[in-house]
Design an enzyme around this catalytic site. Structure first.
Site, short mmCIF file in Angstrom:
data_model
loop_
_atom_site.label_atom_id
_atom_site.label_comp_id
_atom_site.label_asym_id
_atom_site.label_seq_id
_atom_site.Cartn_x
_atom_site.Cartn_y
_atom_site.Cartn_z
N ASP A 121 -68.50 52.44 -109.47
CA ASP A 121 -69.91 52.08 -109.59
C ASP A 121 -70.80 52.77 -108.56
OD1 ASP A 121 -69.81 50.55 -111.89
OD2 ASP A 121 -69.19 48.75 -110.80
N ASP A 163 -69.14 50.10 -118.65
CA ASP A 163 -70.21 50.11 -117.64
C ASP A 163 -70.36 51.48 -116.99
OD1 ASP A 163 -68.59 47.84 -118.02
OD2 ASP A 163 -69.36 46.81 -116.26
N1 GLY Z 1 -70.83 46.61 -113.98
C1 GLY Z 1 -70.40 45.29 -113.82
C2 GLY Z 1 -71.10 44.33 -114.70
O1 GLY Z 1 -71.86 44.70 -115.58
O2 GLY Z 1 -70.87 43.16 -114.50
#
Ligand code: GLY
Length: 377
Positions: free
Chosen positions: A88, A149
């Site tokens: 992320d 994600d």
């Molecule tokens: N990227 C983690 C979530 O959307 O919870």
């Protein structure tokens, strides 16, 4: 209506600067305070992004100063490699450091953004042909896992390619996004949250979930990440497959909105009294669909119905979820969900919901698209 909401949101953000100090809002209890984090999750960039958006909306230097302070703390996070052994990196460094570069061409911000991109690149697993989402290389549980994600982290690699011409960034982004399209999106335009591969060979094993209702269900936030992520990849690559994928995922999303136009946390969870919503999924989808609509011809029937769906969703978010009626509330949007199955913030403020709500307002009011790509004059 949108302008009024935007001004309210900016005002609330201003009031939060002092309250949060050097910490970051994370998730929170409705009507209560945001829990704070100190670079402990994937979420801190959204506070920086809210500050930059507020600065763009108001021109008030107090937001700029606060945003730059957060960027400085992101520099330290990278040096310390604090909670960065995950994918992320785009969520963290695009709305913070890269946003500063985009707005002011601050060289130090560009350097930081490029170092962050280099860190993300290290998660490329050549044997499998993907970017590993979580955990260290070779991790028995997560070594072969991709998650939807990640599509919002990929713009950091495209951006780094644009800045440097270094094809490693572009090639990794292209290979990973294509893997996501082939394995995370199902034939009926719904999506898996995650997909597993045999990490030694890249042989596909199967889809599964982490935050959704069941392995085969469609987690609403995952679908929203897909809508937005694929259209961002289209923007950077002009590959029509990604436009089409985003369009189909958007149709799936809006065709399943409940009566009040704000999604439950999973499209397949039984919608009963008390089933949690995820307002953040709807806010993210609104941003993605507005981006998508901008790539469709003006008279395209999908564009017309997509834009009308966004207006309905944003009206409901603004009238029924936005905390403009509660000056004490630190969050902007009520009823977000982080990880319902895991018992984490099933009905809370979530900072990414606030960010994407404000991004959608900025798109509607000022045609300002957030910080996932460079704005060209
Ligand atoms: N990227 C983690 C979530 O959307 O919870």
């Amino acid at each position: 209506m949108w302008n009024e909401a935007l001004m309210h949101a900016v005002e609330k953000t201003k009031g939060n600067i002092e309250k949060f100090g050097d910490l970051f809002p994370w998730t929170g209890i409705e009507g209560g305070d945001y829990k704070r984090s100190d670079h402990e999750d994937w979420t801190e960039g959204f506070w920086s992004g809210l500050l930059w958006l507020s600065y763009e909306a108001s021109g008030d230097p107090v937001f700029r100063e606060a945003a730059i302070r957060t960027v400085n703390s992101f520099r330290k996070r990278l040096v310390d490699f604090k909670v960065l052994d995950h994918h992320d990196i785009g969520f963290l460094y695009m709305p913070s450091a890269v946003a500063w570069w985009m707005l002011e061409e601050a060289e130090e911000a560009k350097r930081l953004g490029l170092e962050a991109a280099e860190t993300l690149l290290k998660r490329w697993r050549p044997a499998g042909g993907y970017i590993q989402a979580w955990g260290p290389a070779g991790d028995p549980q997560n070594g072969g896992r991709i998650i939807i994600d990640c599509l919002l982290n990929i713009p950091l690699l495209y951006w780094a390619y644009e800045q440097t011409g270094d094809s490693r960034y572009r090639d990794t982004a292209l290979a990973h996004v294509e893997k996501c399209r082939r394995f995370l999106v199902r034939g009926d335009d719904s999506s898996y949250h995650t997909f597993y591969f045999k990490q030694e060979t890249g042989e596909p094993i199967g889809g599964g979930t982490h935050q959704g209702y069941t392995d085969g269900s469609t987690w609403t936030r995952g679908q929203a990440w897909g809508i937005y992520g694929f259209i961002l990849s289209y923007r950077y690559t002009q590959n029509p497959l990604y436009l089409e994928t985003s369009r189909r995922m958007a149709a799936y999303f809006i065709d399943r909105l409940p009566e009040d136009q704000v999604t439950y946390w999973d499209f397949d969870v039984p919608a009963e009294e008390g089933t949690p919503r995820d307002s953040s999924a709807t806010a993210i989808a609104c941003c993605g669909i507005l981006e998508l609509a901008g790539h469709l011809p003006e008279k395209d029937p999908d564009r017309i119905r997509f834009e009308s769906a966004v207006h309905r969703c944003m009206k409901s978010l603004t009238e029924n979820y936005f905390t403009s009626d509660d000056p004490e509330a630190e969050g902007l949007l009520r009823h977000g969900s982080y990880h319902v199955g895991g018992g984490m913030s099933p009905d809370d403020f979530v900072i990414w919901g606030d960010y994407f709500y404000m991004e959608a307002l900025m798109r509607l009011v000022k045609n300002v698209p957030g910080y996932w790509y460079e704005r060209k004059a």
